[in-house]
Design a protein around this motif. Structure first.
Motif, mmCIF file in Angstrom:
data_model
loop_
_atom_site.group_PDB
_atom_site.id
_atom_site.type_symbol
_atom_site.label_atom_id
_atom_site.label_comp_id
_atom_site.label_asym_id
_atom_site.label_seq_id
_atom_site.Cartn_x
_atom_site.Cartn_y
_atom_site.Cartn_z
ATOM 1 N N UNK A 276 34.223 40.998 43.288
ATOM 2 C CA UNK A 276 33.658 39.974 42.399
ATOM 3 C C UNK A 276 34.464 39.881 41.110
ATOM 4 N N UNK A 277 34.874 41.030 40.573
ATOM 5 C CA UNK A 277 35.679 41.024 39.345
ATOM 6 C C UNK A 277 36.981 40.260 39.560
ATOM 7 N N UNK A 278 37.662 40.524 40.665
ATOM 8 C CA UNK A 278 38.935 39.865 40.967
ATOM 9 C C UNK A 278 38.731 38.355 41.106
ATOM 10 N N UNK A 279 37.687 37.955 41.811
ATOM 11 C CA UNK A 279 37.423 36.533 42.016
ATOM 12 C C UNK A 279 37.104 35.826 40.707
ATOM 13 N N UNK A 280 36.302 36.469 39.856
ATOM 14 C CA UNK A 280 35.957 35.849 38.587
ATOM 15 C C UNK A 280 37.143 35.803 37.631
ATOM 16 N N UNK A 281 37.991 36.801 37.647
ATOM 17 C CA UNK A 281 39.191 36.761 36.809
ATOM 18 C C UNK A 281 40.092 35.595 37.224
#
Length: 224
Positions: free
Chosen positions: A177-182
């Protein structure tokens, strides 16, 4: 005959996530081994939105309605009274005007104030999703919360994303989720800057867009 069920106040604090030892037991929770997953009421939703953005006014008591009780109000008086809906006071203090109910309350199943209602219904309709994407309250919430997150001492956006998840969804964010939101934040800011928006405004706009998605999610609006 059905036996009466007596519940302690702790019953209302229970999670809807069932324990392993209760697996296959009391599936319908007739004996209250777990709580039912439920959506926030309209009042809870409005107060939560104000709270997460740091704007909720916890002042107690007093009236927000200038008109006398039981008065038949003109259209201009209703419009003036509706202006009090912009207050950050808790929803319990908002005036309930039969012919001019708060839009969020009306959309999220607040009982009809013109009739007696013994049980509040819960509907799932398109206007609820549209309100969570487009209303002025959501816009202001996302603006204030974005500025609140960007003003923290977090060293990078991944830390801010973690903070957003903990604040809005009360859970930890996973790495994917962190990677996608970044990636989303980077793409959104670049798109905004191509429209000649300043870097600061583009950054705030990207975070507001992300927060709007989280607020519109079931994870935010439903209580486990």
């Amino acid at each position: 005959d059905a036996l009466p069920i007596f519940m302690n106040s702790s019953t209302y604090h229970m999670s809807s996530i069932r324990r392993k030892e209760d697996s296959g037991v009391d599936v319908e929770s007739r004996w209250r081994t777990h709580h039912d997953r439920r959506r926030m009421t309209a009042e809870m939703l409005r107060d939560t939105l104000l709270a997460v953005s740091g704007r909720l006014d916890l002042t107690m008591g007093g009236s927000l309605l200038s008109a006398q009780s039981h008065k038949i109000m003109s259209r201009s008086e209703i419009a003036e009274a509706n202006a009090t809906f912009a207050t950050p006071r808790r929803t319990i203090y908002l005036p309930v005007i039969r012919s001019g109910l708060h839009n969020l309350l009306q959309t999220f199943d607040f009982p009809d104030p013109a009739t007696s209602t013994g049980r509040r219904e819960t509907t799932t309709v398109a206007p609820q999703a549209l309100l969570l994407m487009n209303s002025e309250l959501i816009k202001q919430t996302c603006q204030h919360l974005a500025r609140r997150l960007l003003a923290t001492d977090a060293t990078d956006d991944s830390k801010r994303i973690e903070q957003a998840y903990e604040l809005l969804l009360t859970r930890l964010v996973n790495r994917e989720e962190v990677v996608q939101w970044q990636r989303f934040l980077d793409d959104y800011q670049q798109a905004e800057q191509r429209r000649k928006v300043s870097p600061k405004e583009a950054r705030e706009s990207a975070w507001q867009a992300m927060l709007r998605v989280l607020i519109s999610s079931n994870d935010f609006i439903f209580i486990d």
